[in-house]
Design a protein around this motif. Structure first.
Motif, short mmCIF file in Angstrom:
data_model
loop_
_atom_site.label_atom_id
_atom_site.label_comp_id
_atom_site.label_asym_id
_atom_site.label_seq_id
_atom_site.Cartn_x
_atom_site.Cartn_y
_atom_site.Cartn_z
N LEU A 1 13.09 101.94 62.49
CA LEU A 1 13.07 100.55 61.77
C LEU A 1 12.85 99.48 62.51
N VAL A 2 12.29 98.40 62.22
CA VAL A 2 12.39 97.25 62.81
C VAL A 2 12.54 95.88 61.94
N THR A 3 12.99 94.80 62.20
CA THR A 3 13.30 93.61 61.47
C THR A 3 11.94 93.17 61.01
N VAL A 4 12.05 92.75 59.79
CA VAL A 4 10.56 91.92 59.31
C VAL A 4 10.23 90.84 60.07
N GLU A 5 11.23 90.23 60.82
CA GLU A 5 10.92 88.99 61.74
C GLU A 5 9.94 89.47 62.75
N ASP A 6 10.64 90.63 63.44
CA ASP A 6 9.98 91.07 64.58
C ASP A 6 8.52 91.51 64.43
N GLU A 7 8.37 92.28 63.01
CA GLU A 7 7.29 92.95 62.77
C GLU A 7 6.24 91.71 62.39
N LEU A 8 6.65 90.64 61.87
CA LEU A 8 5.84 89.64 61.46
C LEU A 8 5.25 88.60 62.80
N GLU A 9 6.34 88.42 63.77
CA GLU A 9 5.74 87.87 65.05
C GLU A 9 4.72 88.56 65.66
N PHE A 10 4.67 90.28 65.76
CA PHE A 10 3.92 90.95 66.38
C PHE A 10 2.43 90.70 65.45
N ALA A 11 2.59 90.79 64.17
CA ALA A 11 1.37 90.65 63.24
C ALA A 11 0.78 89.47 63.43
N LYS A 12 1.56 88.48 63.74
CA LYS A 12 0.75 87.07 63.96
C LYS A 12 0.11 86.99 65.14
N THR A 13 0.82 87.67 66.24
CA THR A 13 -0.10 87.74 67.65
C THR A 13 -1.44 88.62 67.32
N TYR A 14 -1.39 89.54 66.52
CA TYR A 14 -2.49 90.41 66.51
C TYR A 14 -3.54 89.89 65.52
N CYS A 15 -2.89 89.09 64.68
CA CYS A 15 -4.07 88.38 63.58
C CYS A 15 -4.78 87.40 64.42
N ASP A 16 -3.94 86.52 65.51
CA ASP A 16 -4.65 85.69 66.39
C ASP A 16 -6.00 86.32 67.38
N LEU A 17 -5.69 87.63 67.44
CA LEU A 17 -6.80 88.60 68.44
C LEU A 17 -7.92 88.76 67.45
N LEU A 18 -7.35 88.98 66.19
CA LEU A 18 -8.51 89.46 65.27
C LEU A 18 -9.37 87.94 64.82
N LYS A 19 -8.56 87.04 64.92
CA LYS A 19 -9.30 85.75 64.57
C LYS A 19 -10.12 85.01 65.85
N THR A 20 -9.78 85.66 67.19
CA THR A 20 -10.66 85.48 68.09
C THR A 20 -12.28 86.03 67.97
N ARG A 21 -11.93 87.29 67.51
CA ARG A 21 -13.18 88.18 67.27
C ARG A 21 -14.01 87.65 66.20
N PHE A 22 -13.26 87.61 64.79
CA PHE A 22 -14.25 87.39 63.64
C PHE A 22 -14.20 85.65 63.40
N GLU A 23 -13.48 84.94 63.97
CA GLU A 23 -13.66 83.71 63.86
C GLU A 23 -13.49 83.20 62.26
N ASP A 24 -14.30 82.49 61.62
CA ASP A 24 -14.10 82.03 60.34
C ASP A 24 -14.43 82.89 59.22
N SER A 25 -14.89 84.30 59.75
CA SER A 25 -14.86 85.19 58.72
C SER A 25 -13.72 86.14 58.21
#
Length: 438
Positions: free
Chosen positions: A213-237
Motif C-alpha cells: 500500500l502507498v499513501t493517497v498523497e503519493d499516488e496522487l502526485e504520481f498520477a498528476k505527473t503521469y497525467c502531464d505526460l498524457l496531456k503532452t500527447r493528447f493536448e486538448d483532447s
C-alpha cells in the motif's frame, strides 16, 4: 485390524496367561499352562478384535472429525452392547466349556453375574481406551491437515500477490513505450521531454511496485505527473480534474492503481478536441473514484484485462472491502477503497497460521495428558480390583479409588473436550460476531 494390533494382542495374551498361570494356578502342569494360554488368547482376541473391528468400522462410516457428538453416542451404545455379548460368550466358554466349572443352566441362573459384571467393566475400560486412542489419532490427523492447508493458503496468497505486483513493471513500460513511439512521429521535441519525465515516473514504479500500500498523497502526485505526460500527447483532447479531500491524503490505496485506471480510460475511449475525454479523480464515501465520460472506441484486439483485474485481485488479498465498478450510458466509474490503516494481510495470514499451529500443538499436549491419565486408570483400577478380590473379597474397597479417580478423569475429559479453552474461544467468537452484526 492392522497387523501391528494383532501382534500387540498376541503379546498381551501371552503375558496375561503367564501371569495367571504362575500366580493363580495351584498345579503347575503343561495342561494347565495350555488351558491358561487358551483362555487368555480367547479373551484377548475376542474382546480386543471385537472392539477393534467396531472402532475401525465406525472410523470408516462415521469419522470423529465429521460428527463428533453422534459418533460418541453411537460408540458408547455399541461398546456397551458388544462388550456385554462378548463377555457373556467368553465367560460361558471359560467356565462351562473349558473349565467345566458349571453347567449351562447354572451359568445363566445368575451364579456368575458378579464375574460377568466385573469382566464387562474391564472390557469397557479397554474399549474406552481403544476408542479414545482412535479419537486422538483422528484429531491429530485433522489438526495437522488444517495447519498444512492454512500454510498452503498463506503461501499461495503470498505468491499470488507477488505475481500480481510483477505484472506492473512490464505493463507500465509497454504502455509508456507505446506513448513514446507515437510522440516521436508527432512531436520529437515533446518526445524528448516525455523520455525525461518517463524516467522519473519509472523510478517511482520501481520504488512502489514492491509495496502493498502507498499513501493517497503519493499516488496522487504520481498520477498528476503521469497525467502531464498524457496531456503532452493528447493536448486538448483529454482533461483531468482532481478533487480529493485533504483528510484522505494520509490514507492508503494499492500502488499504481491510478496509473492503471488512467491507462484504461485512454485505451478504451476515443478523445478529440471537439469531444474531449474528461477524467475526474475525487473522494466519495471512503473511496477514491476515477470517473470518465463514456466515449467507447471499437476494440480491434480484445483487451488482456490486466489493469482493472490486477487492482481487484490485489485489493482482495489486502482487505475485505471490494472495488466497485459503475457503468452507465454516460460515464464509467471505478471506486477504490481508501484504507485508514496499513494492513499486511499476507503476513497476517502466515502469523495466524503459526499461532494456529502453536494452539494445535498445545491442544495435542492436553489431549495426550488426558489419555495418559486414562491409560493409567485402565491399568491401575483393574489391578486394585484384582488385589481387593484376592486379599479381602468380603470387604470391597476398590469402589472408592475407582469412583474418585473416575470423577477426576471425567472432569479432565470435560475440560479437554467440552468446556475447556476451545469452548471459551468459540463462545467469544460467537459474541463478537453478534456484536459485529448489530
Amino acid at each position: 485390524m492392522k497387523r501391528k494390533n494383532l501382534i500387540t494382542l498376541f503379546w498381551i495374551s501371552l503375558a496375561t496367561s503367564l501371569f495367571f498361570f504362575f500366580v493363580f494356578t495351584d498345579e503347575k502342569s503343561l495342561d494347565n499352562f495350555i488351558l491358561s494360554l487358551l483362555i487368555s488368547f480367547m479373551y484377548s482376541f475376542i474382546l480386543g478384535m471385537g472392539n477393534g473391528l467396531i472402532n475401525d468400522f465406525l472410523n470408516k462410516k462415521l469419522p470423529w472429525s465429521e460428527a463428533t457428538t453422534k459418533r460418541a453416542i453411537i460408540s458408547i451404545v455399541s461398546i456397551l452392547i458388544a462388550n456385554t455379548i462378548l463377555v457373556y460368550f467368553c465367560n460361558y466358554m471359560n467356565f462351562v466349556i473349558f473349565q467345566k466349572a458349571a453347567t449351562t443352566e447354572e451359568y445363566f441362573s445368575g451364579k456368575y453375574n458378579y464375574i460377568n459384571w466385573f469382566t464387562i467393566n474391564v472390557a469397557l475400560l479397554i474399549s474406552a481406551f481403544l476408542h479414545a486412542r482412535g479419537f486422538m489419532e483422528e484429531l491429530k490427523k485433522t489438526s495437522k491437515k488444517e495447519v498444512v492447508e492454512q500454510k498452503l493458503i498463506a503461501k499461495s496468497a503470498n505468491a499470488q500477490f507477488e505475481s500480481l505486483k510483477n505484472q506492473l513493471d512490464p505493463h507500465f513500460l509497454f504502455n509508456s513505450l507505446n506513448v513514446l513511439s507515437s510522440l516521436i512521429d508527432e512531436n520529437p521535441r515533446q518526445a524528448q521531454k516525455f523520455t525525461a519525465s518517463m524516467s522519473k515516473i519509472y523510478r517511482y514504479v520501481l520504488e512502489q511496485k514492491d509495496k502493498e500500500l502507498v499513501t493517497v498523497e503519493d499516488e496522487l502526485e504520481f498520477a498528476k505527473t503521469y497525467c502531464d505526460l498524457l496531456k503532452t500527447r493528447f493536448e486538448d483532447s483529454v482533461d483531468f480534474v482532481f478533487d480529493v479531500k485533504k483528510e484522505d491524503y494520509r490514507r492508503f490505496v494499492v500502488p499504481l492503481s491510478l496509473q492503471l485506471l488512467l491507462e484504461n480510460c485512454i485505451k478504451h475511449n476515443f478523445a478529440t478536441s471537439s469531444k474531449p475525454l474528461i477524467i475526474k479523480i475525487f473522494s466519495e464515501n471512503d473511496t477514491l473514484c476515477i470517473e470518465n465520460n463514456l466515449q467507447a472506441r471499437e476494440q480491434i484486439k480484445e483487451s488482456a484485462g490486466i489493469g482493472l483485474s490486477n487492482i481487484v485481485q490485489r485489493y482482495s488479498l489486502l482487505t475485505k472491502r471490494n472495488v466497485f465498478i459503475e457503468k452507465s450510458k454516460d460515464y464509467f466509474k471505478v471506486k477504490l477503497p481508501v484504507l485508514s490503516a496499513k494492513p499486511n494481510v499476507v503476513s497476517e495470514k502466515i502469523e495466524d497460521t503459526d499461532r494456529a499451529y502453536e494452539r494445535a500443538q498445545k491442544r495435542v499436549k492436553e489431549i495426550k495428558s488426558f489419555y495418559g491419565n486414562l491409560i493409567s486408570y485402565c491399568i491401575v483400577i483393574p489391578s486394585l480390583i484384582i488385589i481387593n478380590l484376592i486379599t479381602n473379597p468380603n470387604h470391597i474397597w476398590f469402589y472408592f479409588p475407582m469412583l474418585g479417580w473416575g470423577i477426576g478423569l471425567a472432569a479432565h475429559g470435560m475440560n479437554v473436550f467440552a468446556i475447556g479453552k476451545n469452548w471459551e474461544e468459540r463462545k467469544i467468537r460467537e459474541i463478537l460476531e453478534k456484536q459485529n452484526k448489530q
